[in-house]
Motif scaffolding. Sequence first.
Motif, short mmCIF file in Angstrom:
data_model
loop_
_atom_site.label_atom_id
_atom_site.label_comp_id
_atom_site.label_asym_id
_atom_site.label_seq_id
_atom_site.Cartn_x
_atom_site.Cartn_y
_atom_site.Cartn_z
N UNK A 97 30.71 -70.38 -20.94
CA UNK A 97 29.29 -70.28 -20.62
C UNK A 97 29.11 -69.59 -19.27
N UNK A 98 28.24 -68.60 -19.23
CA UNK A 98 28.07 -67.77 -18.03
C UNK A 98 26.78 -68.13 -17.32
N UNK A 99 26.88 -68.34 -16.02
CA UNK A 99 25.70 -68.44 -15.16
C UNK A 99 25.60 -67.11 -14.42
N UNK A 100 24.61 -66.31 -14.81
CA UNK A 100 24.48 -64.96 -14.25
C UNK A 100 23.25 -64.88 -13.34
N UNK A 101 23.47 -64.30 -12.19
CA UNK A 101 22.38 -64.05 -11.25
C UNK A 101 22.28 -62.55 -11.01
N UNK A 156 27.21 -56.94 -23.52
CA UNK A 156 28.16 -57.13 -24.62
C UNK A 156 29.33 -57.99 -24.15
N UNK A 157 29.85 -57.72 -22.95
CA UNK A 157 30.96 -58.52 -22.42
C UNK A 157 30.53 -59.97 -22.22
N UNK A 158 29.34 -60.16 -21.69
CA UNK A 158 28.84 -61.53 -21.50
C UNK A 158 28.74 -62.27 -22.83
N UNK A 159 28.22 -61.62 -23.85
CA UNK A 159 28.12 -62.24 -25.17
C UNK A 159 29.49 -62.59 -25.74
N UNK A 160 30.45 -61.68 -25.56
CA UNK A 160 31.80 -61.93 -26.06
C UNK A 160 32.43 -63.13 -25.35
N UNK A 187 40.28 -59.74 -26.44
CA UNK A 187 41.01 -60.41 -25.35
C UNK A 187 41.72 -59.40 -24.45
N UNK A 188 41.84 -58.17 -24.91
CA UNK A 188 42.50 -57.12 -24.14
C UNK A 188 41.45 -56.27 -23.43
N UNK A 189 40.90 -56.82 -22.36
CA UNK A 189 39.90 -56.11 -21.55
C UNK A 189 38.70 -55.69 -22.38
N UNK A 190 38.31 -56.56 -23.33
CA UNK A 190 37.11 -56.34 -24.13
C UNK A 190 37.16 -54.98 -24.84
N UNK A 191 38.24 -54.76 -25.57
CA UNK A 191 38.46 -53.48 -26.25
C UNK A 191 37.57 -53.40 -27.49
N UNK A 205 17.63 -55.45 -26.06
CA UNK A 205 18.24 -56.72 -26.46
C UNK A 205 19.29 -57.21 -25.47
N UNK A 206 19.10 -56.85 -24.20
CA UNK A 206 19.97 -57.35 -23.14
C UNK A 206 19.49 -58.75 -22.77
N UNK A 207 20.40 -59.73 -22.82
CA UNK A 207 20.03 -61.09 -22.47
C UNK A 207 19.61 -61.15 -21.01
N UNK A 208 18.53 -61.87 -20.70
CA UNK A 208 18.14 -61.98 -19.29
C UNK A 208 19.16 -62.81 -18.52
#
Length: 555
Positions: free
Chosen positions: A103-107, A91-95, A403-407, A147-150
Motif C-alpha cells: 500500500x502506497x502513501x503518495x504525496x 502504472x508502477x504504483x498500481x503494480x 518484479x524485474x524493475x517493472x518490465x 486515469x492517473x490515481x490521485x
Amino acid sequence: MLGTRRACAGAWLLRAARAPGPGRSASGARGQDWLQPAGYDTGVKVYNSLTRRKDPLVVGRADAASWYSCGPTVYDHAHLGHACSYVRFDIIRRILTRVFGCNVVMVMGITDVDDKIIRRANEMGVSPASLARLYEEDFKQDMAALKVLPPTAYLRVTEHVPQIIAFIERIMANGHAYCTAKGNVYFDLQSRGDRYGKLVSVVPGPMGEPVDSDKRHASDFALWKAAKPQEPFWGSPWGEGRPGWHIECSTIASLVFGSRLDIHSGGVDLAFPHHENEIAQCEAFHQCPQWGNYFLHSGHLHVKGGGEKMSKSLKNYVTIKDFLRSASPDVFRLFCLRSSYRSAVDYSEGALLEARHLLRAAAAFVEDARAYVSGQLAGGPVQEDVLWQRLDRTKADVQAALADDFDTVRAVDTVMDLVHQGNRQLKAAAKKPHGPRSPAVLGAIVASVEQFFETVGISLAERQCVPGAGSPATLHSLVEELVHFRLKVRQFALASGETPGEARHQRLLERRPLLEACDALRRDLAIHGISIKDRSGSSTWELLDPRTEDPKPRS
C-alpha cells in the motif's frame, strides 16, 4: 501575503529531525555509501538512481510505503511529456499495490509560486494565486482524464511557507546555510564536502552568475529569495521574500514522512540539480546519512524525427486535452507500457496506432472467448491441457517481468502471446462445431487477461468506444448515416423498374420484408426520440421533444 510567520512553525520540524531508523547496512559495490534499508521486501528489484543498479525494493512498511512525487509548476496546460511521466509512475504504483501487496502513501507537491507563474500572471493581468489555482485544477482534470490515481495528498507550497521558513532555520543552525545582506539565504555546498553528487557521476560546474550575485560560492543555491517589486512575498527572519524552488519539496516531504523516504520519483531532467539539492537539504536538516532510499526517474517523451524532448520551451508539445480529443487514455497507457519507464520514447502516430491495434486485438479476443464460454459462439473442444499450461506459465512470467524493475514491455508481450494462443484455439474449435466444449479454460484466460489490463489501469470493456462518441456532432452524423442507409434500402424495396404486371407484383412481394424492416426501424427510433418522415424520393428526420413529443429543430 503573509506578513509574519507563526512562532510555533518549527515545532513539528524539531520532532521530525530525529535520528535515522535502525537496521540499515551498507550495500557495497557502486554507491557504496548507500545504505540498504530494513523493512518489508516487496519482491521487486528496482533501478535506483542512487546506485545505478537494480536494488531490492525494501520499504518501511507494507501497509504504508512512503512515496514523494514532484508535482507540476502550475502556470500553463500540461502536455503529453508531463503525461508520460505521470502515467508511467501511476502504472508502477498500481503494480506495487495490486501485484506485490504494498500500500502506497503518495504525496505530491504543487509549485504554486514561481518565476514562471509570476511572469505569466503579469502577462495575463491576473494575480499569481488565481493563475496557479486555475492551472492546478486544470492539471488535476487532465490526470483524472488519463486515469492517473490521485495522490494521497496534494500539498501546495504557498500553504506551507511557515514550515519552509522553519526548515531553513534548522539547516542554518546545523551550519549548512547562510543569509546575505540582501536578505537571500543560500545553501553552502562546501559544507557538504564529497557527499554532494549522489545522483550524478560528475557534478556539473556552476552556471555563469550575475555580477551582483551575493553568493559565497557560485555553486550555492537559493533557499530563500529576497522580495522583488511586484512579486508575492512572505515575512521571514531575513526579511520579506519567498521560498527557493528546491526547498519546497524537501520541506513538504519531511512534513509528511520525516527522515525516511522510501521512494522519490520524477522526470530524469529533475535528477540534477533539483533532486540532488533535495537530498542535500534533507540530510543537512535531519542530520542523517541517507534520507531518500530509492530515486526513480522516467525518460523523456521525444518528438519523433527531431530527437528532442517534448517541452513548452521548445514549443513542440501536444496538450493532454488536444490528444484526448482524438484518442483514448487507454491507448496512451498502452503506448507508455510498450517502453521501459526509464527510457526515452518517441511520440509518433505509428506508435499510437500500434497500441490501438493491440488493444483492439485483446478486446476482440475477450469478446470472442466470452461468447464461446456462454455458448453464443459455435465451437467444439479446444486443447485444454495446452491452454492451462500456457495460462500458468503466463502468470508466472508476468509476475517475474514486473518484479524485474517493472518490465511492462515483457509483461505485455507475454499477455499478448496468451491472447494469440487463445485465438488460434478458438479458430480451430470453430471448424469443429460439434463435440464437447471447453468453456472453463477460456473463462480463466479471459479473467486473467482482463485482470492484467485492469491492474495497469486499462479497461478492455471500453475498447469499443470511439473518442468523442458521446458528442452531439458525432451522434448527429451517426443518425444521418443510418437514415440515409434506410432510405437506400427502402428505395431498393420499392423499385420495380420496367418489370411488367405479375412479375412486378411478385418482386414487390419478395422485397416486402425489407419495407417491414424499414418501418420497424422507424418505430424503434421514435421510442428514442428520433422521428423519420418518408417523402417522395427522400427521408428526413427530426428530434422529438421528450416533454411534448413534438418535433424540434435539429441543431
